[in-house]
Design a protein around this motif. Sequence first.
Motif, mmCIF file in Angstrom:
data_model
loop_
_atom_site.group_PDB
_atom_site.id
_atom_site.type_symbol
_atom_site.label_atom_id
_atom_site.label_comp_id
_atom_site.label_asym_id
_atom_site.label_seq_id
_atom_site.Cartn_x
_atom_site.Cartn_y
_atom_site.Cartn_z
ATOM 1 N N PHE A 46 1.515 -12.770 6.437
ATOM 2 C CA PHE A 46 1.364 -11.999 6.796
ATOM 3 C C PHE A 46 0.135 -11.071 5.854
ATOM 4 O O PHE A 46 -0.375 -9.825 6.407
ATOM 5 C CB PHE A 46 2.212 -10.505 7.039
ATOM 6 N N CYS A 47 0.358 -11.150 4.875
ATOM 7 C CA CYS A 47 -0.987 -10.526 3.743
ATOM 8 C C CYS A 47 -2.152 -11.637 2.621
ATOM 9 O O CYS A 47 -2.752 -11.406 1.645
ATOM 10 C CB CYS A 47 0.114 -10.002 2.319
ATOM 11 N N ARG A 50 -4.674 -10.895 1.679
ATOM 12 C CA ARG A 50 -5.925 -9.404 1.702
ATOM 13 C C ARG A 50 -5.723 -8.656 0.591
ATOM 14 O O ARG A 50 -4.537 -8.784 -0.231
ATOM 15 C CB ARG A 50 -4.817 -8.371 2.994
ATOM 16 N N CYS A 56 0.099 -4.209 7.263
ATOM 17 C CA CYS A 56 0.068 -5.706 7.731
ATOM 18 C C CYS A 56 0.692 -5.140 9.038
ATOM 19 O O CYS A 56 2.205 -3.574 9.093
ATOM 20 C CB CYS A 56 0.707 -6.404 7.003
ATOM 21 N N CYS A 71 1.086 -4.608 2.378
ATOM 22 C CA CYS A 71 1.262 -5.334 2.063
ATOM 23 C C CYS A 71 1.453 -4.959 0.358
ATOM 24 O O CYS A 71 1.329 -3.903 -0.859
ATOM 25 C CB CYS A 71 0.064 -6.271 1.353
ATOM 26 N N CYS A 86 4.313 -8.473 2.749
ATOM 27 C CA CYS A 86 4.621 -7.522 3.903
ATOM 28 C C CYS A 86 5.525 -6.819 4.032
ATOM 29 O O CYS A 86 6.715 -7.458 4.328
ATOM 30 C CB CYS A 86 3.814 -7.772 5.368
#
Length: 215
Positions: A46-47, A50, A56, A71, A86
Amino acid sequence: MRPHLLLCLLLTLPGLAGADVLPPDLAAIYLKARENPKSYDRADQFCDGRSIGTPCEIPGNPFEGGGSGHCAQEVNTASRSLDARCKLDDPPSLERQLPEGGFQVSKDLCDMASKNPDLANNLRSMDVSCEPAAAIPDRFCQGRKPGDACQVQLGQGGRNLSFSGRCTEETQERRFYMYGNRYKQRQVLLCQPEHPVIRDYRRSSPPGWLKKLFE
């Protein structure tokens, strides 16, 4: 690694008891996190790629571990890595109402206690046992067995929510100090989601300046 910085870090890290020793490799990761609060070496799905602090989203309901977040940088002591994960902005609260005791200690400690009355008294005061005990159920799995359906109630954002799950037997472990660092274990029966969020960590790094423009 700068020795004087490592020493300062050892003295200022919270939660370190006198008997604890922070391994040099882990101390180096904490130092990197302190000096570079936006850096990381791994990220969950999810990160991945990033920036720290960006929003997120984790799919799934609150019981499964889903929701909106951002994040965040995290030192993972198990994998010895600096991660981006996340972190939910409004994590749910779940009261399982498990008792404090019910743990079993190692055989060698029990053998020592059988010859040392003071040690035996100390173990009794800790509410631990030398014999394995039946799994302790949380309040949602009372009177149920592993695999049975269950229903949890949790709180989030001032709301009371209910979700379905399955009673799952798990091992809980706690560390304590008695003639050195030791572990005690117990079996518990917990109402868990059937499809929990599974984080897949992979090698990753923060985005470059060009990619940041589009975050």
